[in-house]
Design an enzyme around this catalytic site. Structure first.
Site, short mmCIF file in Angstrom:
data_model
loop_
_atom_site.label_atom_id
_atom_site.label_comp_id
_atom_site.label_asym_id
_atom_site.label_seq_id
_atom_site.Cartn_x
_atom_site.Cartn_y
_atom_site.Cartn_z
N ASP A 47 8.78 15.88 2.19
CA ASP A 47 8.21 16.65 3.30
C ASP A 47 9.12 17.84 3.60
O ASP A 47 10.31 17.66 3.86
CB ASP A 47 8.09 15.73 4.52
CG ASP A 47 7.65 16.50 5.77
OD1 ASP A 47 7.00 17.55 5.61
OD2 ASP A 47 7.96 16.02 6.88
N ASP A 76 4.60 17.40 0.91
CA ASP A 76 3.81 18.61 0.69
C ASP A 76 4.28 19.36 -0.55
O ASP A 76 5.26 18.97 -1.19
CB ASP A 76 3.87 19.50 1.94
CG ASP A 76 5.30 19.64 2.46
OD1 ASP A 76 6.19 19.97 1.65
OD2 ASP A 76 5.54 19.40 3.67
N ASP A 102 6.56 17.36 9.39
CA ASP A 102 5.38 16.71 9.99
C ASP A 102 5.20 15.28 9.48
O ASP A 102 4.22 14.61 9.81
CB ASP A 102 4.10 17.55 9.77
CG ASP A 102 3.70 17.62 8.31
OD1 ASP A 102 4.44 17.10 7.45
OD2 ASP A 102 2.63 18.22 8.02
N ASP A 108 -5.23 15.95 -10.94
CA ASP A 108 -6.16 14.83 -10.82
C ASP A 108 -7.57 15.39 -10.70
O ASP A 108 -7.82 16.33 -9.93
CB ASP A 108 -5.80 14.01 -9.57
CG ASP A 108 -5.86 12.52 -9.82
OD1 ASP A 108 -6.94 12.05 -10.19
OD2 ASP A 108 -4.84 11.84 -9.62
N HIS A 148 0.35 4.70 -8.17
CA HIS A 148 0.12 4.70 -6.71
C HIS A 148 -0.87 3.62 -6.26
O HIS A 148 -1.09 3.47 -5.06
CB HIS A 148 -0.39 6.09 -6.29
CG HIS A 148 -1.75 6.37 -6.88
ND1 HIS A 148 -1.95 6.52 -8.23
CD2 HIS A 148 -2.96 6.50 -6.30
CE1 HIS A 148 -3.24 6.75 -8.45
NE2 HIS A 148 -3.88 6.74 -7.29
N ASP A 149 -1.51 2.93 -7.20
CA ASP A 149 -2.46 1.86 -6.84
C ASP A 149 -1.86 0.48 -7.07
O ASP A 149 -2.52 -0.53 -6.81
CB ASP A 149 -3.72 1.94 -7.73
CG ASP A 149 -4.55 3.17 -7.47
OD1 ASP A 149 -4.51 3.70 -6.34
OD2 ASP A 149 -5.24 3.61 -8.41
N GLU A 155 -8.75 7.46 -16.39
CA GLU A 155 -8.57 6.12 -15.85
C GLU A 155 -9.83 5.32 -16.20
O GLU A 155 -10.94 5.77 -15.91
CB GLU A 155 -8.38 6.19 -14.34
CG GLU A 155 -8.00 4.86 -13.74
CD GLU A 155 -8.13 4.83 -12.22
OE1 GLU A 155 -7.43 4.07 -11.57
OE2 GLU A 155 -8.98 5.58 -11.68
N ASP A 203 -9.95 10.50 -12.69
CA ASP A 203 -10.12 9.31 -11.86
C ASP A 203 -11.37 8.50 -12.28
O ASP A 203 -12.44 9.09 -12.43
CB ASP A 203 -10.27 9.76 -10.41
CG ASP A 203 -10.11 8.64 -9.42
OD1 ASP A 203 -9.02 8.05 -9.36
OD2 ASP A 203 -11.08 8.35 -8.68
N ASN A 219 8.38 20.33 6.06
CA ASN A 219 8.28 20.95 7.39
C ASN A 219 8.34 19.96 8.55
O ASN A 219 8.01 20.31 9.68
CB ASN A 219 6.99 21.78 7.46
CG ASN A 219 5.75 20.90 7.29
OD1 ASN A 219 5.86 19.71 6.98
ND2 ASN A 219 4.59 21.49 7.48
O1 ISL Z 1 -7.26 -1.41 -8.67
C1 ISL Z 1 -8.13 -1.12 -7.88
C2 ISL Z 1 -9.37 -1.94 -7.74
O2 ISL Z 1 -9.18 -2.91 -6.73
C3 ISL Z 1 -7.98 -0.01 -6.96
O3 ISL Z 1 -6.69 -0.03 -6.40
C4 ISL Z 1 -8.27 1.39 -7.41
O4 ISL Z 1 -9.20 1.85 -6.52
C5 ISL Z 1 -8.80 1.60 -8.81
O5 ISL Z 1 -7.74 1.41 -9.64
C6 ISL Z 1 -9.37 3.02 -8.99
O6 ISL Z 1 -8.39 3.97 -8.71
C7 ISL Z 1 -8.65 5.33 -8.54
O7 ISL Z 1 -9.83 5.62 -7.81
C8 ISL Z 1 -9.85 5.27 -6.43
C9 ISL Z 1 -8.59 5.66 -5.67
O8 ISL Z 1 -8.54 4.99 -4.45
C10 ISL Z 1 -7.33 5.33 -6.46
O9 ISL Z 1 -6.19 5.77 -5.76
C11 ISL Z 1 -7.48 5.97 -7.81
O10 ISL Z 1 -6.33 5.87 -8.61
C12 ISL Z 1 -11.04 5.97 -5.83
O11 ISL Z 1 -10.95 7.35 -6.10
CA CA Z 2 4.81 18.25 5.46
#
Ligand code: ISL
Ligand code: CA
Length: 562
Positions: free
Chosen positions: A21, A29, A25, A98, A329-330, A256, A199, A23
């Site tokens: 971050d 960013d 908040d 993405d 991140h998931d 993905e 995605d 700034n």
């Molecule tokens: O693993 C999963 C199913 O329960 C989820 O965490 C995930 O939504 C899935 O892997 C799909 O992921 C992608 O599309 C989603 C988004 O929330 C995720 O962050 C993204 O990586 C919807 O856009």
């Molecule tokens: Ca920020």
């Protein structure tokens, strides 16, 4: 296999909200990322994958996009983004963006129009159906709990949303929609980006009849995966996208792909198929899921991990390229999930990294992995932010499950494990922000942080740096064959990677116990050199038999001639 820049690359994934971050908040960013480009260059990564930074009401942290061609205000401006791209290119790094086009936000102008009337020109940009006797059109469940359908009073029809109800699915059957998507992609590519991470791209084609999983069912939801994963027209759409857009640029693409097998993956990434370069599969991420899905946690077995990796390595050999990742991140943090985040923190993080960097494919490092960031346990649900986690919590509570067991599954599998702020230093809030972070920092930041890692020559960070360098020197790490060793051993994961020029031997102890490694008799070599290891090891040691220490990892180069 043909050489390509993206096969020789190591990718670093940034989740902008939690990176840096600038700034105060409390939200990461673009300017924050720009301030850390030298750090990424020191690590030695080649490509940055930036999670969505587009305009979004943030129902799903940017995966619900309301305008594909503008930047989210929280993150900065298009000018900041241009500066980021230039900063990366100036340092010899590339940028992939993405692409989230299975769905948009319900606040996207297309959807605002679409829901107005049945004859609106944008109606067919989304998937609308009438209800059935007061019920949803079918019994599909959303990935984020509940039905995958939402009733809309304005036109008295339902729209499909495989994710949250603020993420309506786009209708890829509509050629006008497809053209809009391609134009948008070209707009970004013409700005000079180096590719896309797509995605849930294998969900874009649905079986047109949208059948229920259980005929006549109205009272419960089912995973309708058979009707929307790798659907009937998905390859046609991707080949069209490739023809109209991707093939015109020197870029990399990674899709993905939920629920994809290696056989199906070959259809997406086969070098003759003109679709994508790589897919992210989920087989490895599902090793600790029980029959009721990801929240039904069961312990993983090394035999499953070995079997899955071998299958993907062999199935795509000479056909297509793998993507290699152990978290994102998931997903929970790999160290907490597959290693030991306390006693053998450093050792197990390095062992897992050794696996990631010595297979056929392109390795993806998720922010914080390179310093051994771990899962987090927030005391109450109030501290959690992720929509998937929050919806699941409510659903299971309503179903009568006790809070402790729900919290436990969140500790093991919740997506916020990977979304706590990047730990830069031992300063307040880990040096991530001068304000209040949007999500709490993991309390272990005083021990685990970048500042500390840069100072310590034995740190996980420096081990990653060395692995990245090795990949550049030893061609065999990426392009070569895979042979599994000690397949029945339940502690050791070992394999040989070889091509005409080189032979690498990788030995990993996946446990906190000692383990005896024995090299197969038929493997012949005259000399060996130790390329990397996470403990001190004597160069002269006989490698036909090694007593491995907890989480020990070694990579040897085997030489045929003097
Ligand atoms: O693993 C999963 C199913 O329960 C989820 O965490 C995930 O939504 C899935 O892997 C799909 O992921 C992608 O599309 C989603 C988004 O929330 C995720 O962050 C993204 O990586 C919807 O856009
Ligand atoms: Ca920020």
């Amino acid at each position: 296999m043909a050489k390509q820049w993206w096969k020789d690359s190591v990718v670093y994934q940034i989740y902008p909200r939690s990176f840096m971050d600038s700034n105060g908040d409390g939200i990461g960013d673009l300017k924050g990322i720009i301030s850390k480009l030298d750090y990424l260059q020191t690590l030695g990564v080649d490509v940055v994958w930036l999670c969505p930074v587009y305009e979004s009401p943030n129902d799903d942290n940017g995966y619900d996009i309301s305008n594909y061609q503008s930047i989210m205000k929280d993150f900065g401006t298009l000018a900041d983004w241009e500066e980021l791209l230039k900063g990366l290119h100036d340092r010899g790094m590339k940028l992939i963006m993405d692409l989230v086009v299975n769905h948009s936000s319900d606040e996207h102008a297309w959807f605002v129009e679409s829901r107005k009337s049945k004859d609106n020109e944008y109606r067919d940009y989304y998937i609308w159906r009438p209800g059935q006797d007061g019920h949803a059109p079918n019994d599909w469940g959303s990935f984020f709990s509940g039905s995958a359908w939402q009733y809309d009073e304005q036109t008295e029809e339902y729209f499909l949303h495989l994710f949250s109800k603020k993420q309506p699915d786009l209708n890829w059957e509509n050629p006008k929609l497809r053209q809009e998507v391609y134009d948008m992609m070209k707009w970004w590519l013409d700005k000079g980006i180096d590719g896309f991470r797509m995605d849930v791209i294998n969900l874009i084609s649905k079986v047109p009849e949208l059948p229920s999983v259980v005929e006549g069912n109205h009272d419960s939801y089912h995973f309708g995966g058979d009707y929307f994963m790798n659907g009937p027209r998905v390859h046609e759409y991707l080949q069209e996208m490739n023809r109209e857009v991707l093939s015109k640029y020197d870029i990399m693409t990674v899709g993905e792909a939920i629920g994809v097998t290696p056989e199906e993956a070959a259809l997406y990434v086969g070098e003759e198929r003109n679709e994508l370069n790589m897919v992210f599969h989920f087989e490895l991420m599902d090793v600790d899921s029980g029959e009721h899905g990801k929240w039904d946690v069961k312990p993983w077995k090394l035999s499953d991990i070995k079997r899955i990796i071998k299958k993907w390595q062999l199935e795509l050999q000479d056909k297509g390229w793998n993507s290699l990742y152990l978290n994102n991140h998931d997903q929970p943090r790999m160290l907490s999930r597959f290693g030991n985040d306390t006693v053998y923190h450093k050792e197990s993080a390095k062992m897992l990294a050794t696996l990631l960097h010595t297979l056929q494919g392109t390795p993806y490092i998720y922010q914080g992995e390179e310093i051994g960031m771990t899962n987090v346990k927030f005391a109450s649900i109030e501290e959690y932010k992720d929509i998937e986690t929050l919806n699941m919590y409510q659903e299971q509570l309503a179903a009568g499950k006790d809070v402790d067991s729900i919290m436990n599954s969140i500790y093991v599998k919740g997506r916020d494990n990977g979304r706590t702020p990047m730990q830069w230093s031992s300063d307040r809030h880990a040096g991530f922000t001068k304000g209040m972070p949007w999500i709490s920092v993991n309390p272990n930041y005083e021990q685990i942080n970048v500042e500390q890692a840069l100072q310590d020559p034995e740190s996980i960070f420096h081990y990653y740096k060395k692995l990245i360098e090795l990949r550049k020197v030893h061609n065999v790490t990426g392009y070569s064959n895979y042979r599994a060793l000690m397949e029945d051993n339940d502690r050791i994961f070992a394999y040989i990677r070889s091509n005409n020029e080189e032979q690498l031997l990788v030995i990993l102890n996946f446990t906190g116990e000692p383990a005896s490694f024995v090299l197969d008799e038929d493997i012949r070599y005259q000399r060996n050199t130790l390329l990397i290891s996470n403990y001190d090891a004597a160069e002269s040691e006989d490698i036909r038999h090694i007593e491995l220490r907890p989480y020990e990892a070694r990579v040897y180069k085997l030489l045929k001639k003097q």
